[in-house]
Design a protein around this motif. Structure first.
Motif, PDB file in Angstrom:
ATOM      1  N   ARG A 195       0.827  -1.214   0.000  1.00 49.60           N
ATOM      2  CA  ARG A 195       0.000   0.000   0.000  1.00 49.60           C
ATOM      3  C   ARG A 195       0.860   1.262   0.000  1.00 49.60           C
ATOM      4  NH1 ARG A 195      -5.089  -0.510   1.917  1.00 49.60           N
ATOM      5  NH2 ARG A 195      -5.370   1.406   0.722  1.00 49.60           N
ATOM      6  N   ILE A 196       2.041   1.178   0.606  1.00 50.25           N
ATOM      7  CA  ILE A 196       2.965   2.319   0.669  1.00 50.25           C
ATOM      8  C   ILE A 196       4.314   1.846   0.139  1.00 50.25           C
ATOM      9  CG2 ILE A 196       4.098   3.992   2.170  1.00 50.25           C
ATOM     10  CD1 ILE A 196       1.774   3.655   4.134  1.00 50.25           C
ATOM     11  N   ALA A 197       4.823   2.514  -0.873  1.00 50.93           N
ATOM     12  CA  ALA A 197       6.077   2.103  -1.497  1.00 50.93           C
ATOM     13  C   ALA A 197       7.247   2.255  -0.524  1.00 50.93           C
ATOM     14  CB  ALA A 197       6.337   2.934  -2.755  1.00 50.93           C
ATOM     15  N   LYS A 198       8.240   1.401  -0.706  1.00 51.96           N
ATOM     16  CA  LYS A 198       9.409   1.419   0.179  1.00 51.96           C
ATOM     17  C   LYS A 198      10.093   2.786   0.196  1.00 51.96           C
ATOM     18  CE  LYS A 198      13.847  -0.976   0.813  1.00 51.96           C
ATOM     19  NZ  LYS A 198      14.728  -2.051   0.278  1.00 51.96           N
ATOM     20  N   THR A 199      10.232   3.390  -0.984  1.00 55.61           N
ATOM     21  CA  THR A 199      10.883   4.701  -1.043  1.00 55.61           C
ATOM     22  C   THR A 199      10.061   5.755  -0.321  1.00 55.61           C
ATOM     23  OG1 THR A 199       9.820   4.968  -3.207  1.00 55.61           O
ATOM     24  CG2 THR A 199      12.124   4.238  -3.182  1.00 55.61           C
ATOM     25  N   GLN A 200       8.739   5.687  -0.462  1.00 54.29           N
ATOM     26  CA  GLN A 200       7.886   6.665   0.211  1.00 54.29           C
ATOM     27  C   GLN A 200       7.863   6.436   1.725  1.00 54.29           C
ATOM     28  OE1 GLN A 200       4.283   6.031  -2.210  1.00 54.29           O
ATOM     29  NE2 GLN A 200       4.508   8.142  -2.905  1.00 54.29           N
ATOM     30  N   ALA A 201       7.902   5.164   2.142  1.00 60.62           N
ATOM     31  CA  ALA A 201       7.963   4.877   3.577  1.00 60.62           C
ATOM     32  C   ALA A 201       9.240   5.435   4.174  1.00 60.62           C
ATOM     33  CB  ALA A 201       7.874   3.374   3.805  1.00 60.62           C
ATOM     34  N   ARG A 202      10.359   5.274   3.482  1.00 56.87           N
ATOM     35  CA  ARG A 202      11.637   5.804   3.967  1.00 56.87           C
ATOM     36  C   ARG A 202      11.585   7.323   4.055  1.00 56.87           C
ATOM     37  NH1 ARG A 202      15.441   5.211   7.319  1.00 56.87           N
ATOM     38  NH2 ARG A 202      15.627   3.002   6.708  1.00 56.87           N
ATOM     39  N   GLU A 203      10.928   7.977   3.084  1.00 60.35           N
ATOM     40  CA  GLU A 203      10.812   9.437   3.130  1.00 60.35           C
ATOM     41  C   GLU A 203      10.010   9.881   4.351  1.00 60.35           C
ATOM     42  OE1 GLU A 203       8.975  10.289  -0.576  1.00 60.35           O
ATOM     43  OE2 GLU A 203      10.816  10.009  -1.762  1.00 60.35           O
ATOM     44  N   LEU A 204       8.929   9.170   4.652  1.00 63.25           N
ATOM     45  CA  LEU A 204       8.118   9.511   5.826  1.00 63.25           C
ATOM     46  C   LEU A 204       8.917   9.321   7.106  1.00 63.25           C
ATOM     47  CD1 LEU A 204       5.535  10.130   7.413  1.00 63.25           C
ATOM     48  CD2 LEU A 204       4.801   7.771   7.026  1.00 63.25           C
ATOM     49  N   PHE A 205       9.611   8.211   7.228  1.00 61.73           N
ATOM     50  CA  PHE A 205      10.368   7.930   8.450  1.00 61.73           C
ATOM     51  C   PHE A 205      11.508   8.932   8.622  1.00 61.73           C
ATOM     52  CE2 PHE A 205      13.108   5.020  11.120  1.00 61.73           C
ATOM     53  CZ  PHE A 205      12.221   4.972  12.187  1.00 61.73           C
ATOM     54  N   ASP A 206      12.211   9.246   7.540  1.00 62.62           N
ATOM     55  CA  ASP A 206      13.296  10.235   7.610  1.00 62.62           C
ATOM     56  C   ASP A 206      12.756  11.616   7.971  1.00 62.62           C
ATOM     57  OD1 ASP A 206      15.125   8.292   6.994  1.00 62.62           O
ATOM     58  OD2 ASP A 206      15.356   8.863   4.888  1.00 62.62           O
ATOM     59  N   GLN A 207      11.563  11.937   7.468  1.00 62.07           N
ATOM     60  CA  GLN A 207      10.950  13.221   7.812  1.00 62.07           C
ATOM     61  C   GLN A 207      10.671  13.295   9.309  1.00 62.07           C
ATOM     62  OE1 GLN A 207       9.990  15.906   5.477  1.00 62.07           O
ATOM     63  NE2 GLN A 207      10.059  16.862   7.491  1.00 62.07           N
ATOM     64  N   LEU A 208      10.191  12.213   9.880  1.00 56.36           N
ATOM     65  CA  LEU A 208       9.915  12.189  11.320  1.00 56.36           C
ATOM     66  C   LEU A 208      11.202  12.347  12.126  1.00 56.36           C
ATOM     67  CD1 LEU A 208       8.137  11.757  13.783  1.00 56.36           C
ATOM     68  CD2 LEU A 208       8.238   9.294  13.370  1.00 56.36           C
ATOM     69  N   ILE A 209      12.255  11.668  11.736  1.00 58.03           N
ATOM     70  CA  ILE A 209      13.529  11.789  12.452  1.00 58.03           C
ATOM     71  C   ILE A 209      14.043  13.224  12.368  1.00 58.03           C
ATOM     72  CG2 ILE A 209      15.945  11.043  12.487  1.00 58.03           C
ATOM     73  CD1 ILE A 209      14.919   8.309  11.444  1.00 58.03           C
ATOM     74  N   ARG A 210      13.954  13.843  11.163  1.00 56.48           N
ATOM     75  CA  ARG A 210      14.389  15.246  11.012  1.00 56.48           C
ATOM     76  C   ARG A 210      13.570  16.168  11.902  1.00 56.48           C
ATOM     77  NH1 ARG A 210      14.718  13.908   5.498  1.00 56.48           N
ATOM     78  NH2 ARG A 210      12.662  14.834   5.129  1.00 56.48           N
ATOM     79  N   ASN A 211      12.264  15.957  11.918  1.00 56.52           N
ATOM     80  CA  ASN A 211      11.405  16.829  12.729  1.00 56.52           C
ATOM     81  C   ASN A 211      11.713  16.702  14.213  1.00 56.52           C
ATOM     82  OD1 ASN A 211      10.121  17.867  10.498  1.00 56.52           O
ATOM     83  ND2 ASN A 211       8.292  16.591  10.692  1.00 56.52           N
ATOM     84  N   LEU A 212      11.963  15.485  14.673  1.00 62.47           N
ATOM     85  CA  LEU A 212      12.305  15.304  16.081  1.00 62.47           C
ATOM     86  C   LEU A 212      13.619  16.000  16.410  1.00 62.47           C
ATOM     87  CD1 LEU A 212      11.187  11.602  16.612  1.00 62.47           C
ATOM     88  CD2 LEU A 212      10.346  13.582  17.883  1.00 62.47           C
TER      89      LEU A 212
END
Length: 458
Positions: free
Chosen positions: A430-447
């Motif tokens: 449902r969510i592509a691997k590249t897009q999942a990595r972008e979401l997770f990296d965005q969360l780490i950056r925001n934290l």
């Protein structure tokens, strides 16, 4: 030992009726969205397999839901009944992506207990993975059981204590208790009605609708139904997060919630969905302070469903204060018990529960589970804050929470030995691997940005 165990189990009421929350977890289980969650541990040292099996068996005797299966009954509600010993399964590879574990059939609680323990012995480390069915216990219950196993292993290997020094399971009878007086329950009825209609009729945004479904389908080659990402914030980073929480007069969990909201909204905009939306977060909250099951491996949890509008999410000056006030209001007004009260009602009429689960597939956009500080009061010896278990050292601990239909990305947090483990579980078809990595990296950056942290190698 067998007669003592049977007596202890009988005293706890087995065969044991399912609590409403357990019945809900069982009814919402499906093969493409199993109601499983995982605890992964890495230890340095050499393992004594026989001692581990012995320790698992002893701990399951103290926590009988770990070796219980469900017996259906004609025209009557199903019950828990105690089954045989727990088993230890070997894996040929480590648990970086849980590959072998995910290829196994789902746990069928009518045929087996809701605990599977997986072992990988590498050349430099030992990896243990505990796979739990959520009908049997919640995340804190899982930590109670895992700590019991570690202590039993240390005791059996070192001979440092007698078996009866370890407290037996104090009971399961109060695990479904909702600690509200009649007056409190009546006072909150108007809030309950308003909250119920909000959850039922407001349509939260779903991550999979923003993601590129075609790209996800192209990337999935092995038919895997789950994928995981993990990051560890070291002690200096965790200290900065806690300092930021104190500075803002809030909690670490509220800061995590803020950044998950922001990251999801930013990611959905990057995926091309820049419109206004509601993002709903499911936040499990423990009710474990009440009753005789406080130290028992079982479910003692409710879930708060908290909505934030994208207009508020994009105003970072007020978002954190709004989240802090909202979570405080849910607790102080006792609305956080609303889900348990609803399940009590639905459990009395099983067809209603099935109808509710079939029709309400937009339960939430994501789930954030924070298990707090693991093993904080564990009496085992430590080295550099990490537990010494026999001749091994527990170096890392991670949790992965379940996905639900419509909720194709979830987050779990656990703190151990001064480090904070953040994991993301997502649906790769449902969510592509590249897009999942972008979401997770965005969360780490925001934290990191929220505490002015600079990237570190972990």
């Amino acid at each position: 030992m067998e007669s003592e165990t049977r007596t202890a189990v009988d005293e706890q009421g087995f065969p044991l009726p399912l609590a409403p929350f357990e019945a809900y977890m069982l009814a919402d289980h499906r093969d493409d969205y199993p109601m499983h969650f995982y605890c992964r541990m890495v230890l340095q040292g050499s393992l004594h397999r026989e001692t581990l099996v012995q320790s698992l068996t002893e701990s399951a005797e103290r926590h009988p839901l770990m070796r219980a299966k469900i017996r259906p009954r004609f025209a009557r509600a199903p019950v828990w009944e105690v089954t045989g010993e727990v088993c230890l399964r070997d894996c040929r590879q480590g648990f970086d992506d849980l590959g072998e574990v995910l290829q196994a059939p789902c746990i069928d609680l009518t045929n087996e207990a809701g605990l599977r323990t997986w072992l990988y012995e590498g050349s430099t480390d030992v990896q243990l993975l505990f796979e739990f069915h959520h009908s049997c216990c919640d995340g804190l219950g899982a930590l109670i059981f895992v700590e019991d196993v570690l202590m039993a292993y240390h005791r059996n290997l070192e001979g440092t204590a007698e078996a009866d020094e370890f407290a037996r399971n104090p009971g399961l009878h109060s695990r479904a208790t909702i600690p509200l007086t009649a007056a409190q329950a009546i006072r909150k009825i108007p809030l309950d009605v308003k909250d119920f209609f909000r959850i039922l009729f407001r349509r939260p945004a779903l991550a999979a609708e923003a993601a590129d479904a075609k790209l996800a389908a192209d990337e999935v080659g092995d038919g895997r139904l789950s994928a995981f990402l993990n990051h560890r914030f070291v002690s200096t980073e965790l200290t900065a997060l806690l300092t930021a929480a104190r500075r803002e007069s809030t909690t670490l969990n509220c800061i995590l919630m803020k950044e998950v909201y922001r990251s999801l909204d930013q990611w959905m905009c990057q995926c091309g969905d820049s419109g206004h939306r509601w993002i709903r977060m499911g936040v499990p909250a423990s009710t474990r302070a009440f009753g005789d099951a406080a130290d028992t491996c079982c479910n003692q949890v409710t879930i708060m469903f908290l909505d934030q509008h994208s207009g508020d999410i994009r105003n970072s000056d007020t978002l954190l204060d709004g989240i802090t006030k909202l979570t405080r209001f849910h607790r102080e007004s006792n609305i956080w018990y609303s889900m348990l009260q609803l399940l009590d009602f639905l459990a009395a009429v099983p067809p209603l529960l099935r109808l509710y689960l079939r029709t309400n597939r937009r339960m939430c956009s994501t789930i954030l589970s924070n298990l707090g500080r693991a093993f904080e009061s564990c009496p085992l010896p430590r080295k550099e804050g990490q537990l010494i278990v026999g001749n091994m050292q527990l170096t890392s601990l991670d949790f992965f929470s379940p996905l639900r239909p419509g909720t194709d990305v979830t987050f779990a947090v656990v703190t151990y030995a001064g480090a904070l483990s953040l994991s993301m579980h997502y649906k790769p078809n449902r969510i592509a691997k590249t897009q999942a990595r972008e979401l997770f990296d965005q969360l780490i950056r925001n934290l990191r940005e929220s505490t002015e942290l600079q990237p570190t190698t972990t």
